[in-house]
Design an enzyme around this catalytic site. Structure first.
Site, PDB file in Angstrom:
ATOM      1  N   ASP A 368       0.919  -0.971  -0.226  1.00  0.00           N
ATOM      2  CA  ASP A 368      -0.202  -0.139  -0.459  1.00  0.00           C
ATOM      3  C   ASP A 368       0.716   1.164   0.228  1.00  0.00           C
ATOM      4  OD1 ASP A 368      -2.291   1.745   1.061  1.00  0.00           O
ATOM      5  OD2 ASP A 368      -2.881   0.101   0.434  1.00  0.00           O
ATOM      6  N   ARG A 445      -5.990  16.122   3.864  1.00  0.00           N
ATOM      7  CA  ARG A 445      -4.988  15.260   4.439  1.00  0.00           C
ATOM      8  C   ARG A 445      -4.048  15.536   3.612  1.00  0.00           C
ATOM      9  NH1 ARG A 445      -4.070   8.391   2.212  1.00  0.00           N
ATOM     10  NH2 ARG A 445      -3.552   7.689   4.393  1.00  0.00           N
ATOM     11  N   TRP A 479      -6.034   1.761  -7.031  1.00  0.00           N
ATOM     12  CA  TRP A 479      -6.252   2.981  -7.653  1.00  0.00           C
ATOM     13  C   TRP A 479      -7.192   4.153  -6.677  1.00  0.00           C
ATOM     14  CZ3 TRP A 479      -4.796   4.516 -12.849  1.00  0.00           C
ATOM     15  CH2 TRP A 479      -5.296   5.320 -13.204  1.00  0.00           C
ATOM     16  N   ASP A 480      -6.105   4.726  -5.833  1.00  0.00           N
ATOM     17  CA  ASP A 480      -6.905   5.430  -4.443  1.00  0.00           C
ATOM     18  C   ASP A 480      -7.340   6.580  -4.852  1.00  0.00           C
ATOM     19  OD1 ASP A 480      -7.690   6.171  -2.043  1.00  0.00           O
ATOM     20  OD2 ASP A 480      -6.286   4.938  -1.407  1.00  0.00           O
ATOM     21  N   CYS A 528     -10.910   2.149  -5.175  1.00  0.00           N
ATOM     22  CA  CYS A 528     -10.525   3.107  -4.350  1.00  0.00           C
ATOM     23  C   CYS A 528     -10.658   4.453  -3.998  1.00  0.00           C
ATOM     24  CB  CYS A 528      -9.646   2.971  -3.258  1.00  0.00           C
ATOM     25  SG  CYS A 528      -8.819   3.064  -0.909  1.00  0.00           S
ATOM     26  N   GLY A 530     -10.826   6.852  -0.151  1.00  0.00           N
ATOM     27  CA  GLY A 530     -10.467   6.544   1.377  1.00  0.00           C
ATOM     28  C   GLY A 530     -11.325   5.800   1.655  1.00  0.00           C
ATOM     29  N   GLY A 531     -11.412   4.789   1.586  1.00  0.00           N
ATOM     30  CA  GLY A 531     -12.378   3.638   0.875  1.00  0.00           C
ATOM     31  C   GLY A 531     -13.779   3.431  -0.182  1.00  0.00           C
ATOM     32  N   ASP A 536     -19.263   3.552  -7.757  1.00  0.00           N
ATOM     33  CA  ASP A 536     -20.456   3.627  -8.235  1.00  0.00           C
ATOM     34  C   ASP A 536     -20.115   2.830  -9.307  1.00  0.00           C
ATOM     35  OD1 ASP A 536     -18.630   5.280  -9.846  1.00  0.00           O
ATOM     36  OD2 ASP A 536     -18.865   6.423  -8.932  1.00  0.00           O
ATOM     37  N   GLU A 616      -5.522 -18.571  15.753  1.00  0.00           N
ATOM     38  CA  GLU A 616      -6.384 -17.661  14.499  1.00  0.00           C
ATOM     39  C   GLU A 616      -5.218 -17.689  12.850  1.00  0.00           C
ATOM     40  OE1 GLU A 616      -7.541 -13.820  17.344  1.00  0.00           O
ATOM     41  OE2 GLU A 616      -5.700 -14.225  16.497  1.00  0.00           O
TER      42      GLU A 616
END
Ligand code: GLA
Length: 729
Positions: A368, A445, A479-480, A528, A530-531, A536, A616
């Protein structure tokens, strides 16, 4: 035949399997909307319109002495503006003589044996298995040489109709479009409710249902993205509509920027629903010969409640919007290092995480934010898409090869549309950022936004993306896009073109995505913002999966994924298992529950698996086995919402098309003293087949399961979850 035109060439019926959409060009050339609903025959329904002399609703000149004919009262396809319809129109025009009026009348039509594509923007496409058909209605503005072309696409088997509008200036003088919506849906009769999907960052797409009355209901975005706050998709339904009963209409805009959707009753109780590009900060100048295209809106109708409506959207989006290899091919289980390390990583840390992940069966490592430029926090570096080899201890190629050598794919994060002021790019090209000269910009940001309307900006980004991807073994790109737009000022589109920048920005994003995918067609792209700030239909054209929310809390995810599921397929929702306590909410949940919730999405992990217990780690193996076992159900099956996130337990189900297998996920949402039994319903089985249920080993017919349901033999604790299967025997 999906398109039927009456003998006089003025009546148009768009027929899908279960629905009919009807229009009629009346004697004055006004294109009336006469019906949309359950499928009917080929009869003209314009006599449902009752004309009356309505005070203060004037009459156009051509009505002469007929005071019952008013544009303010008629149900229309392309309502006019400035000439006597006071309910809000689709198109506003500023002519060169300073007048503001738009009054379009019918001229003719054309039918195409395939589905139209909106130039420069995503739209539903034909496949080998199914092609759409197109009706184009030509309209002319009464007092100018402006033409409107109304595009209607019909996917008969999918119960889907699309609309888009093209405006062309055939005159010599320029005209300015100050509003241009994609569609109007007028309802003459009946009571309706509007469902919208409001939210906020990390809490996207809850569900709000309001009665449509005379006070306008309106949602939208002026953020330059479709936004976390509202989604460009709404449902209009009759009161009392449930998952299985009642009439509902969906409207889903294929657009990722500013939008508006509104519904309001007029003075006579008729309802007008409008959808399209938000008119705020919008204008578009059309010189002679120039055209403007609106985004497409996807309409669908169900008379069997929301489940059927959602299914229609899931199918059309999966089969006619998502493209590329990964649209059908199984997606790898990924581990994203964001919540595992944030910016604090080096090669050793990454390889350690990757090694453990690969041993547990994870198929891809995603690196990331933080691998490029000067980027050890979120205050700098955006725009400098050059690998920080010092931080990575070598090239991206070397890192990628090491990950590949572990048998895993390798992916990386980009945020192409942004620029940090503390970046070489900004120092070289300050004019590439959107900011208003002489005004301090708004920072979010601590970053600014690149002017994506500029070709030179896009060329730079494509060159950088291409260089990085061509020189390292990269299989996936996230792709943010991490802020809302404002301070809109482009050094290229100035003066009378100033109002075009928002729209040209998103056209620029689409252009870059298109070129990028043409160069790297096999890349798996995950959208993406911010989440889920740009979740859409248009983004699904490029990325078959979109990071659903920055909130990975399994319990909050119940409502986020629930709201998202009304229009968007489960296969599109990026969903990951993360650490506990959860980083966004501080809540502790079971590892198993986190897995169960993430399994209903494009599945992955977002934590360092070296830091979880042995137990886990074993669960990870189990979860990945479940992912493979149930993939065809979760990604290809039919989806049923059974109990919502506000109930004692939330439950949903997948059934395969052959009705051989079903999978239900059930999560307790609260703790209870003196607990009540958990009784869940079952849907979608074949009534005639017998099924064995994994929860109690019982065999019943589908009919019995669907009528009797299932009572779990034990009590579940708060946030405990269970997967239950039904298999035909
Ligand atoms: C956004 C994304 C996160 C992560 C960060 C990185 O918030 O939604 O998943 O990629 O950016 O800065």
């Amino acid at each position: 035949m999906a398109i039927w035109t009456g003998e006089d060439g003025r009546l148009f019926l768009l027929q899908t399997k279960d629905s009919t959409y009807q229009m009629y060009a009346d004697r004055h050339g006004v294109l009336l909307h006469t019906y949309y609903g359950k499928r009917i025959g080929e009869e003209n329904l314009s006599d449902l319109i009752f004309q009356a002399d309505v005070g203060f609703s004037g009459n156009p000149a051509e009505a002469v002495m007929d005071r019952t004919y008013s544009l303010d009262c008629l149900p229309q396809e392309l309502p006019s503006s400035g000439v006597g319809d006071y309910r809000g129109g689709c198109v506003e025009l500023l002519h060169s003589d300073g007048s503001m009026a738009a009054d379009f009348r019918f001229e003719g039509y054309e039918i195409l044996p395939y589905s139209y594509q909106v130039p420069g923007m995503p739209s539903l496409f034909d496949t080998n298995e199914e092609t759409g058909q197109t009706l184009i209605i030509r309209m002319k503005e009464r007092a100018s040489e402006v033409r409107a072309y109304l595009y209607y696409g019909i996917f008969e088997e999918k119960n889907v109709i699309t609309k888009a509008v093209r405006i062309e200036n055939h005159g010599k003088s320029p005209v300015v479009l100050s509003k241009c919506l994609s569609g109007c849906l007028d309802f003459q009769y009946g009571e309706y409710e509007l469902i919208t999907f409001p939210g906020r960052h990390a809490m996207e797409r809850s569900l709000e249902r309001n009665k449509v009355g005379r006070t306008k209901l309106e949602v939208g975005s002026i953020r330059g993205t479709s936004s976390h706050q509202y989604n460009p998709a709404v449902i209009l339904c009759t009161p009392g509509t449930t998952e299985d009963h009642g009439e509902c209409y969906g409207e889903c805009l294929v657009y990722s920027s500013n939008f508006i959707a509104s519904a309001q009753k007029d003075q006579r109780g008729q309802i007008r629903v409008l959808m399209g590009i938000h008119p705020e900060q919008f204008s578009f100048c059309l010189n002679e010969g120039e055209a403007f295209d609106t985004p497409q809106v996807i309409l669908s109708y169900s008379d069997e409640g929301f489940t059927k409506l959602s299914r229609q959207y899931h199918r059309i989006l999966k089969e006619h919007m998502c493209r590329g290899k990964y649209c059908r091919q199984k997606r790898p289980v990924l581990l994203n290092n964001w919540e595992a390390t944030y910016f604090d990583f080096n090669e050793e840390k990454l390889l350690k995480i990757a090694r453990q992940a690969s041993e547990l069966g994870i198929e891809m490592l995603v690196l990331d934010d933080g691998w490029f430029g000067k980027r050890d926090d979120d205050n700098s570096g955006l725009g400098d898409w050059y690998v920080n080899e010092k931080k990575l201890g070598g090239s991206l190629k070397q890192l990628g090869e090491k990950i590949h050598a572990m048998g895993m794919c390798f992916g990386i994060w980009f945020e192409p549309e942004m620029i940090s002021e503390d970046s070489d790019l900004y120092r070289q090209h300050p004019d590439w950022a959107l900011r208003i000269p002489g005004r301090e910009p708004n920072r979010a940001r601590n970053q600014l936004v690149l002017d994506m309307s500029r070709e030179d900006v896009r060329e730079y980004l494509l060159e950088r993306l291409t260089d990085i991807l061509a020189n390292a073994p990269i299989d996936y790109v996230k792709w943010d896009m991490n802020r809302s737009l404002c301070d809109i000022y482009s050094h290229v589109y100035t003066g009378k073109r100033r109002g075009e920048v928002y729209h040209r920005f998103i056209l620029g994003v689409y252009d870059l995505l298109e070129k990028f995918l043409a160069r790297f067609p096999d890349i798996l792209l995950e959208g993406c913002s911010g989440g889920g700030g740009r979740f859409d239909a248009a983004m699904l054209y490029y990325s078959p999966q979109i990071w659903c929310s920055d909130n990975t809390d399994a319990v909050n995810r119940l409502s986020i994924q629930y709201g998202t599921s009304f229009f968007y397929p489960v296969s599109a929702m990026g969903a990951h298992v993360s650490a506990t306590p959860n980083h966004q909410t501080g809540r502790e949940t079971f590892f198993r529950t986190r897995g169960h919730v993430a399994l209903s999405g494009s599945f992955g992990y977002e934590l360092d698996l070296n830091k979880v217990t042995k137990e886990e780690q074993d669960l990870v193996k189990e979860q990945i086995a479940d992912f493979h076992r149930y993939y065809s159900l979760t990604h290809e099956g039919d989806y049923y919402r059974l109990a919502g996130p506000e109930e004692r337990f939330c439950a949903w189900e997948f059934v395969d098309r052959e009705k051989e297998h079903a999978l239900q996920t059930l999560v307790m949402t609260s703790a209870e003293g003196n607990p009540l039994p958990v009784h869940t319903i079952v849907k979608g089985l074949d009534p005639e087949k017998n099924y064995i249920c994994s929860a109690n080993g019982k065999i019943h017919s589908g009919r019995t399961w669907m009528n009797g349901g299932l009572t779990l033999g034990r009590i579940l604790r708060e946030y405990e979850s269970i997967l239950i299967t039904w298999d035909a025997v």
